[in-house]
Design an enzyme around this catalytic site. Structure first.
Site, PDB file in Angstrom:
ATOM      1  N   GLY A 121      -2.234  26.109  32.254  1.00  0.00           N
ATOM      2  CA  GLY A 121      -1.079  25.862  31.385  1.00  0.00           C
ATOM      3  C   GLY A 121      -1.032  26.685  30.120  1.00  0.00           C
ATOM      4  CG  HIS A 122      -4.204  27.333  28.013  1.00  0.00           C
ATOM      5  ND1 HIS A 122      -4.055  26.622  26.846  1.00  0.00           N
ATOM      6  CD2 HIS A 122      -5.083  26.626  28.792  1.00  0.00           C
ATOM      7  CE1 HIS A 122      -4.824  25.537  26.893  1.00  0.00           C
ATOM      8  NE2 HIS A 122      -5.448  25.518  28.063  1.00  0.00           N
TER       9      HIS A 122
END
Length: 221
Positions: free
Chosen positions: A89-90
Protein backbone atom coordinates in the site's frame (compact mmCIF):
# COMPACT_ATOMS: atom_id res chain seq x y z
CA UNK A 1 9.55 -25.88 23.52
CA UNK A 2 12.30 -25.34 20.93
CA UNK A 3 11.28 -25.67 17.29
CA UNK A 4 14.79 -26.90 16.40
CA UNK A 5 16.98 -28.88 18.80
CA UNK A 6 20.15 -28.41 16.75
CA UNK A 7 21.47 -26.45 13.80
CA UNK A 8 21.84 -29.84 12.11
CA UNK A 9 18.04 -30.14 11.92
CA UNK A 10 15.79 -28.88 9.15
CA UNK A 11 12.05 -28.77 8.63
CA UNK A 12 10.77 -30.59 5.57
CA UNK A 13 8.60 -27.78 4.22
CA UNK A 14 6.25 -30.04 2.29
CA UNK A 15 5.31 -31.65 5.59
CA UNK A 16 5.23 -28.45 7.66
CA UNK A 17 3.66 -25.69 5.59
CA UNK A 18 -0.09 -25.21 5.95
CA UNK A 19 -0.44 -21.71 4.50
CA UNK A 20 -2.94 -21.65 1.60
CA UNK A 21 -0.78 -19.26 -0.43
CA UNK A 22 2.54 -21.11 -0.13
CA UNK A 23 3.40 -23.93 -2.53
CA UNK A 24 6.46 -26.11 -1.82
CA UNK A 25 8.10 -28.90 -3.80
CA UNK A 26 9.40 -32.20 -2.48
CA UNK A 27 12.49 -32.34 -0.23
CA UNK A 28 12.90 -28.58 0.27
CA UNK A 29 13.78 -27.68 3.86
CA UNK A 30 14.25 -24.80 6.28
CA UNK A 31 17.00 -24.89 8.92
CA UNK A 32 15.94 -22.30 11.50
CA UNK A 33 17.82 -23.18 14.68
CA UNK A 34 19.34 -19.74 15.21
CA UNK A 35 15.98 -17.98 14.99
CA UNK A 36 13.98 -20.73 16.75
CA UNK A 37 10.77 -20.29 14.77
CA UNK A 38 9.09 -22.36 12.12
CA UNK A 39 9.37 -21.40 8.45
CA UNK A 40 5.93 -19.83 8.32
CA UNK A 41 6.44 -17.90 11.58
CA UNK A 42 9.91 -16.60 10.75
CA UNK A 43 10.51 -16.60 7.02
CA UNK A 44 7.27 -15.51 5.36
CA UNK A 45 6.18 -11.92 6.00
CA UNK A 46 2.93 -10.14 5.15
CA UNK A 47 1.32 -13.00 3.24
CA UNK A 48 -2.45 -12.97 3.66
CA UNK A 49 -3.79 -16.29 4.90
CA UNK A 50 -1.35 -16.85 7.78
CA UNK A 51 -2.58 -17.57 11.30
CA UNK A 52 -3.17 -13.90 12.14
CA UNK A 53 -5.11 -13.17 8.90
CA UNK A 54 -6.82 -16.51 8.30
CA UNK A 55 -10.32 -15.13 8.91
CA UNK A 56 -9.74 -12.17 6.59
CA UNK A 57 -8.39 -14.46 3.88
CA UNK A 58 -11.30 -16.86 4.12
CA UNK A 59 -13.79 -13.99 3.89
CA UNK A 60 -12.67 -13.40 0.30
CA UNK A 61 -12.76 -9.61 0.70
CA UNK A 62 -9.15 -9.28 -0.47
CA UNK A 63 -9.57 -11.42 -3.57
CA UNK A 64 -6.51 -12.95 -5.21
CA UNK A 65 -3.12 -12.36 -3.57
CA UNK A 66 0.48 -13.00 -4.56
CA UNK A 67 1.76 -16.47 -3.70
CA UNK A 68 5.09 -17.87 -2.59
CA UNK A 69 6.14 -20.81 -4.77
CA UNK A 70 9.20 -22.85 -3.79
CA UNK A 71 10.56 -25.64 -5.97
CA UNK A 72 12.08 -29.00 -5.09
CA UNK A 73 15.36 -29.65 -3.25
CA UNK A 74 15.74 -26.09 -1.93
CA UNK A 75 17.91 -25.37 1.12
CA UNK A 76 16.82 -22.33 3.14
CA UNK A 77 19.00 -21.19 6.03
CA UNK A 78 18.02 -19.74 9.38
CA UNK A 79 16.51 -16.26 9.28
CA UNK A 80 15.95 -16.02 5.53
CA UNK A 81 12.84 -13.95 4.83
CA UNK A 82 10.40 -13.61 1.97
CA UNK A 83 8.65 -10.24 1.90
CA UNK A 84 5.19 -10.51 0.37
CA UNK A 85 2.06 -8.32 -0.08
CA UNK A 86 3.32 -6.34 -3.07
CA UNK A 87 3.99 -2.72 -2.17
CA UNK A 88 1.92 -3.08 1.03
CA UNK A 89 0.00 0.00 0.00
CA UNK A 90 2.99 2.35 -0.04
CA UNK A 91 3.14 4.28 -3.35
CA UNK A 92 6.51 5.89 -3.99
CA UNK A 93 5.13 7.66 -7.08
CA UNK A 94 2.53 9.50 -4.97
CA UNK A 95 3.45 12.58 -2.94
CA UNK A 96 3.02 10.65 0.30
CA UNK A 97 3.94 6.98 0.81
CA UNK A 98 1.63 6.78 3.85
CA UNK A 99 -1.28 4.29 3.60
CA UNK A 100 -4.05 6.66 4.67
CA UNK A 101 -7.18 5.20 6.27
CA UNK A 102 -10.55 6.28 4.84
CA UNK A 103 -12.06 5.96 8.31
CA UNK A 104 -9.73 8.68 9.57
CA UNK A 105 -9.01 10.80 6.47
CA UNK A 106 -12.29 10.61 4.57
CA UNK A 107 -13.66 9.42 1.25
CA UNK A 108 -10.90 11.06 -0.77
CA UNK A 109 -8.46 8.33 0.25
CA UNK A 110 -7.34 6.03 -2.55
CA UNK A 111 -6.16 2.46 -2.17
CA UNK A 112 -2.46 2.41 -2.97
CA UNK A 113 -2.01 -1.37 -2.93
CA UNK A 114 -0.30 -2.93 -5.94
CA UNK A 115 0.47 -6.64 -6.39
CA UNK A 116 4.02 -7.60 -7.26
CA UNK A 117 3.22 -11.02 -8.71
CA UNK A 118 4.13 -14.38 -7.25
CA UNK A 119 7.54 -14.87 -5.65
CA UNK A 120 9.01 -17.95 -7.33
CA UNK A 121 12.00 -19.92 -6.07
CA UNK A 122 13.25 -22.51 -8.55
CA UNK A 123 14.57 -25.99 -7.84
CA UNK A 124 17.83 -26.80 -6.06
CA UNK A 125 18.20 -23.22 -4.78
CA UNK A 126 20.35 -22.51 -1.72
CA UNK A 127 19.33 -19.39 0.24
CA UNK A 128 21.80 -18.26 2.91
CA UNK A 129 21.17 -17.09 6.46
CA UNK A 130 19.15 -13.89 6.82
CA UNK A 131 18.91 -13.29 3.09
CA UNK A 132 15.88 -11.18 2.17
CA UNK A 133 13.82 -11.90 -0.93
CA UNK A 134 11.61 -8.99 -1.97
CA UNK A 135 8.10 -9.27 -3.50
CA UNK A 136 7.62 -10.67 -6.98
CA UNK A 137 11.20 -11.89 -7.42
CA UNK A 138 11.94 -15.04 -9.43
CA UNK A 139 15.08 -17.02 -8.57
CA UNK A 140 16.22 -19.51 -11.19
CA UNK A 141 17.04 -23.18 -10.72
CA UNK A 142 20.35 -23.96 -9.04
CA UNK A 143 21.01 -20.40 -7.87
CA UNK A 144 22.88 -19.63 -4.64
CA UNK A 145 21.87 -16.58 -2.57
CA UNK A 146 24.51 -15.44 -0.08
CA UNK A 147 23.92 -14.72 3.60
CA UNK A 148 22.19 -11.37 4.21
CA UNK A 149 21.81 -10.68 0.51
CA UNK A 150 18.88 -8.47 -0.48
CA UNK A 151 17.29 -9.68 -3.69
CA UNK A 152 15.11 -7.15 -5.48
CA UNK A 153 15.17 -8.50 -9.04
CA UNK A 154 15.09 -11.79 -10.91
CA UNK A 155 18.13 -14.06 -10.57
CA UNK A 156 19.38 -16.24 -13.43
CA UNK A 157 19.70 -20.02 -12.99
CA UNK A 158 22.95 -21.28 -11.43
CA UNK A 159 24.23 -17.84 -10.51
CA UNK A 160 25.87 -17.02 -7.17
CA UNK A 161 24.52 -13.75 -5.77
CA UNK A 162 25.57 -11.69 -2.73
CA UNK A 163 24.81 -8.24 -1.34
CA UNK A 164 22.27 -6.24 -3.32
CA UNK A 165 21.75 -8.40 -6.44
CA UNK A 166 25.51 -8.69 -7.08
CA UNK A 167 26.29 -11.72 -9.26
CA UNK A 168 29.79 -12.83 -8.28
CA UNK A 169 29.98 -15.81 -10.63
CA UNK A 170 28.09 -18.53 -12.42
CA UNK A 171 28.33 -21.96 -10.83
CA UNK A 172 29.05 -23.73 -14.12
CA UNK A 173 29.76 -23.04 -17.79
CA UNK A 174 26.88 -22.06 -20.06
CA UNK A 175 27.03 -25.50 -21.65
CA UNK A 176 26.72 -27.20 -18.27
CA UNK A 177 23.87 -24.92 -17.19
CA UNK A 178 21.87 -25.59 -20.33
CA UNK A 179 22.44 -29.32 -19.86
CA UNK A 180 21.19 -29.21 -16.28
CA UNK A 181 18.15 -27.15 -17.23
CA UNK A 182 17.35 -29.67 -19.95
CA UNK A 183 17.54 -32.80 -17.85
CA UNK A 184 15.74 -31.31 -14.79
CA UNK A 185 17.06 -34.02 -12.49
CA UNK A 186 14.85 -32.75 -9.65
CA UNK A 187 11.84 -34.19 -11.48
CA UNK A 188 13.29 -37.70 -11.72
CA UNK A 189 11.62 -40.47 -9.68
CA UNK A 190 13.30 -41.60 -6.47
CA UNK A 191 14.80 -44.80 -7.87
CA UNK A 192 16.40 -42.90 -10.73
CA UNK A 193 17.77 -40.33 -8.30
CA UNK A 194 19.27 -43.08 -6.17
CA UNK A 195 21.09 -44.44 -9.20
CA UNK A 196 22.32 -40.94 -10.07
CA UNK A 197 23.71 -40.09 -6.63
CA UNK A 198 27.40 -40.63 -7.52
CA UNK A 199 26.93 -38.18 -10.41
CA UNK A 200 24.80 -35.65 -8.53
CA UNK A 201 27.53 -35.61 -5.90
CA UNK A 202 30.12 -34.70 -8.53
CA UNK A 203 30.71 -32.03 -11.15
CA UNK A 204 30.31 -34.34 -14.14
CA UNK A 205 27.24 -32.85 -15.82
CA UNK A 206 27.92 -34.69 -19.11
CA UNK A 207 27.76 -38.06 -17.37
CA UNK A 208 24.59 -36.99 -15.56
CA UNK A 209 22.95 -36.01 -18.85
CA UNK A 210 24.01 -39.33 -20.39
CA UNK A 211 22.53 -41.14 -17.41
CA UNK A 212 19.27 -39.23 -17.82
CA UNK A 213 19.11 -40.03 -21.53
CA UNK A 214 19.76 -43.69 -20.83
CA UNK A 215 16.84 -43.74 -18.43
CA UNK A 216 14.51 -41.87 -20.77
CA UNK A 217 13.88 -38.75 -18.69
CA UNK A 218 16.39 -36.19 -19.98
CA UNK A 219 15.05 -33.74 -22.52
CA UNK A 220 16.83 -33.23 -25.84
CA UNK A 221 16.04 -30.18 -27.96
Amino acid sequence: MDVFNSWLEGQNLKQQVNHPNIEVGEHSYYSGFYHDKSFEAQAVRYLLGDESTQAAWQSGVFGEVDKLRIGKFCSIASGATFIMAGNQGHRIDWISTFPFSAEVFGEGVKNGFQRAGDTVIGNDVWIGSEAMIMPGVQIGDGAVIGARAVITKDIAPYSVVVGNNVVVKMRFSEQAIQSLLRIQWWNWPLQQLKGAMPLLCSGDFKALEAYGLAHGDAKVE
